[in-house]
Design a protein around this motif. Structure first.
Motif, PDB file in Angstrom:
ATOM      1  N   ASP A  66      11.812   3.001   1.546  1.00 51.14           N
ATOM      2  CA  ASP A  66      12.059   3.625   0.250  1.00 51.14           C
ATOM      3  C   ASP A  66      12.343   5.119   0.441  1.00 51.14           C
ATOM      4  OD1 ASP A  66      11.801   3.580  -2.829  1.00 51.14           O
ATOM      5  OD2 ASP A  66      10.456   5.206  -2.216  1.00 51.14           O
ATOM      6  N   PRO A  67      13.483   5.618  -0.054  1.00 52.94           N
ATOM      7  CA  PRO A  67      13.819   7.032   0.141  1.00 52.94           C
ATOM      8  C   PRO A  67      12.770   7.984  -0.412  1.00 52.94           C
ATOM      9  CG  PRO A  67      15.748   5.807  -0.593  1.00 52.94           C
ATOM     10  CD  PRO A  67      14.578   4.878  -0.716  1.00 52.94           C
ATOM     11  N   PHE A 121       0.811  -1.220   0.000  1.00 51.33           N
ATOM     12  CA  PHE A 121       0.000   0.000   0.000  1.00 51.33           C
ATOM     13  C   PHE A 121       0.846   1.273   0.000  1.00 51.33           C
ATOM     14  CE2 PHE A 121       0.002  -1.383   4.564  1.00 51.33           C
ATOM     15  CZ  PHE A 121       0.743  -0.338   5.107  1.00 51.33           C
ATOM     16  N   GLN A 122       2.131   1.170   0.352  1.00 50.92           N
ATOM     17  CA  GLN A 122       2.969   2.375   0.321  1.00 50.92           C
ATOM     18  C   GLN A 122       3.204   2.864  -1.104  1.00 50.92           C
ATOM     19  OE1 GLN A 122       6.492   2.403   2.734  1.00 50.92           O
ATOM     20  NE2 GLN A 122       5.498   1.384   4.459  1.00 50.92           N
ATOM     21  N   GLU A 123       2.931   2.028  -2.080  1.00 53.30           N
ATOM     22  CA  GLU A 123       3.063   2.446  -3.468  1.00 53.30           C
ATOM     23  C   GLU A 123       1.880   3.286  -3.934  1.00 53.30           C
ATOM     24  OE1 GLU A 123       3.631  -1.090  -5.718  1.00 53.30           O
ATOM     25  OE2 GLU A 123       5.598  -1.548  -4.836  1.00 53.30           O
ATOM     26  N   LEU A 124       0.822   3.347  -3.126  1.00 54.32           N
ATOM     27  CA  LEU A 124      -0.346   4.139  -3.473  1.00 54.32           C
ATOM     28  C   LEU A 124      -0.133   5.599  -3.095  1.00 54.32           C
ATOM     29  CD1 LEU A 124      -3.136   1.731  -2.143  1.00 54.32           C
ATOM     30  CD2 LEU A 124      -2.444   2.056  -4.527  1.00 54.32           C
ATOM     31  N   ALA A 152      10.692  10.657   1.783  1.00 50.09           N
ATOM     32  CA  ALA A 152      10.658  12.090   1.484  1.00 50.09           C
ATOM     33  C   ALA A 152       9.229  12.609   1.402  1.00 50.09           C
ATOM     34  CB  ALA A 152      11.394  12.366   0.185  1.00 50.09           C
ATOM     35  N   GLU A 153       8.317  11.769   0.874  1.00 48.94           N
ATOM     36  CA  GLU A 153       6.933  12.198   0.684  1.00 48.94           C
ATOM     37  C   GLU A 153       6.108  12.121   1.962  1.00 48.94           C
ATOM     38  OE1 GLU A 153       4.801  10.800  -2.797  1.00 48.94           O
ATOM     39  OE2 GLU A 153       6.706  10.169  -3.684  1.00 48.94           O
ATOM     40  N   THR A 154       6.631  11.520   3.007  1.00 47.37           N
ATOM     41  CA  THR A 154       5.901  11.427   4.268  1.00 47.37           C
ATOM     42  C   THR A 154       6.646  12.186   5.366  1.00 47.37           C
ATOM     43  OG1 THR A 154       6.953   9.256   4.616  1.00 47.37           O
ATOM     44  CG2 THR A 154       4.714   9.268   3.717  1.00 47.37           C
ATOM     45  N   VAL A 155       7.716  11.615   5.871  1.00 53.28           N
ATOM     46  CA  VAL A 155       8.489  12.279   6.916  1.00 53.28           C
ATOM     47  C   VAL A 155       9.034  13.618   6.421  1.00 53.28           C
ATOM     48  CG1 VAL A 155      10.491  12.081   8.436  1.00 53.28           C
ATOM     49  CG2 VAL A 155       9.088  10.062   7.969  1.00 53.28           C
ATOM     50  N   GLU A 194      21.098   2.602   6.344  1.00 54.05           N
ATOM     51  CA  GLU A 194      21.686   3.733   5.634  1.00 54.05           C
ATOM     52  C   GLU A 194      21.558   5.010   6.458  1.00 54.05           C
ATOM     53  OE1 GLU A 194      23.306   3.601   2.775  1.00 54.05           O
ATOM     54  OE2 GLU A 194      23.006   1.424   2.630  1.00 54.05           O
ATOM     55  N   PRO A 195      22.519   5.946   6.268  1.00 56.38           N
ATOM     56  CA  PRO A 195      22.526   7.187   7.068  1.00 56.38           C
ATOM     57  C   PRO A 195      21.246   7.997   6.974  1.00 56.38           C
ATOM     58  CG  PRO A 195      24.605   6.910   5.899  1.00 56.38           C
ATOM     59  CD  PRO A 195      23.696   5.840   5.389  1.00 56.38           C
ATOM     60  N   GLU A 196      20.573   7.956   5.827  1.00 58.04           N
ATOM     61  CA  GLU A 196      19.375   8.786   5.662  1.00 58.04           C
ATOM     62  C   GLU A 196      18.239   8.376   6.590  1.00 58.04           C
ATOM     63  OE1 GLU A 196      17.484   7.873   1.642  1.00 58.04           O
ATOM     64  OE2 GLU A 196      19.254   6.599   1.650  1.00 58.04           O
ATOM     65  N   PHE A 197      18.319   7.154   7.165  1.00 62.07           N
ATOM     66  CA  PHE A 197      17.266   6.699   8.061  1.00 62.07           C
ATOM     67  C   PHE A 197      17.678   6.800   9.524  1.00 62.07           C
ATOM     68  CE2 PHE A 197      16.225   4.492   4.056  1.00 62.07           C
ATOM     69  CZ  PHE A 197      14.928   4.948   3.890  1.00 62.07           C
ATOM     70  N   ALA A 198      18.699   7.596   9.817  1.00 61.57           N
ATOM     71  CA  ALA A 198      19.064   7.846  11.205  1.00 61.57           C
ATOM     72  C   ALA A 198      17.953   8.699  11.857  1.00 61.57           C
ATOM     73  CB  ALA A 198      20.406   8.570  11.252  1.00 61.57           C
TER      74      ALA A 198
END
Length: 210
Positions: free
Chosen positions: A84-85, A51-54, A89-92, A156-160
């Motif tokens: 998924d980066p 569902f995250q693809e919606l 980006a589209e949520t957090v 990965e660093p982006e999810f710190a």
């Protein structure tokens, strides 16, 4: 303030979210997974994918959390796996762009630790005695199939900020998040037995069957 608690499926996100909620007056748990499963159930079984693809899920989560953060006078806690980066980006990321203070944490653990938690999720040790050692893993086959991907991507660093939970308890993980977010939780005066019962009940309430 939003506390977004990320991590692999079975990594302790929901338990930690409800532990913080229990000990932080005025806080509320807003679980983005509820919206996702609602959208998923609207589709014929053959079309039920991630569902995250919606787009509707991503925009809907932002809309609802934006409303909660704007109108609710307290901390909002969102336990949700996002690897998924772009989706991140589209949520957090979008919530940060809207001006909300967002603290993001990723709970990590070694593969065997997560598998152990998946075996015991929901009914605790009961499935191991009734249906065999791997009964819980059969029930959690989708989570197991995604485990290696989640652990790799979320490291990965982006999810710190990353919090390793192999050798700690849910209450102590909640304490650590509170310190990092500048919050003060009520003392954890709950006994071990009551904690196990309460966590089992939280797990049962969040078992998904579709």
């Amino acid at each position: 303030m939003l506390l977004w608690i990320n991590g692999p499926f079975g990594g302790g996100k929901t338990q930690t979210a409800h532990e913080i909620h229990r000990r932080l007056p005025g806080s509320v748990v807003c679980d983005p997974e509820h919206a996702g499963f609602g959208l998923r159930r609207m589709l014929p079984p053959g079309l039920r994918g991630d569902f995250q693809e919606l787009t509707s899920w991503r925009t809907g989560v932002v809309e609802v959390l934006d409303l909660a953060l704007t109108k609710h006078d307290g901390v909002v806690i969102a336990p949700m796996t996002v690897t998924d980066p772009g989706c991140f980006a589209e949520t957090v990321g979008r919530l940060r762009e809207l001006g909300h203070p967002v603290h993001h944490f990723t709970l990590l653990a070694q593969r065997e630790t997560v598998l152990k938690r998946l075996r015991e999720r929901g009914l605790g040790h009961l499935p191991r005695y009734v249906a065999g050692k791997n009964a819980g893993l059969r029930r959690e086959s989708w989570a197991v199939s995604r485990l290696d991907h989640c652990l790799e991507r979320l490291s990965e660093p982006e999810f710190a900020e990353h919090l390793w939970t192999d050798h700690t308890t849910v209450p102590k993980t909640a304490d650590r998040i509170a310190v990092l977010a500048g919050l003060t939780l009520r003392p954890n005066n709950e006994g071990a037995l009551r904690t196990r019962v309460r966590q089992a009940w939280v797990g049962l309430r969040h078992i998904r069957f579709d």
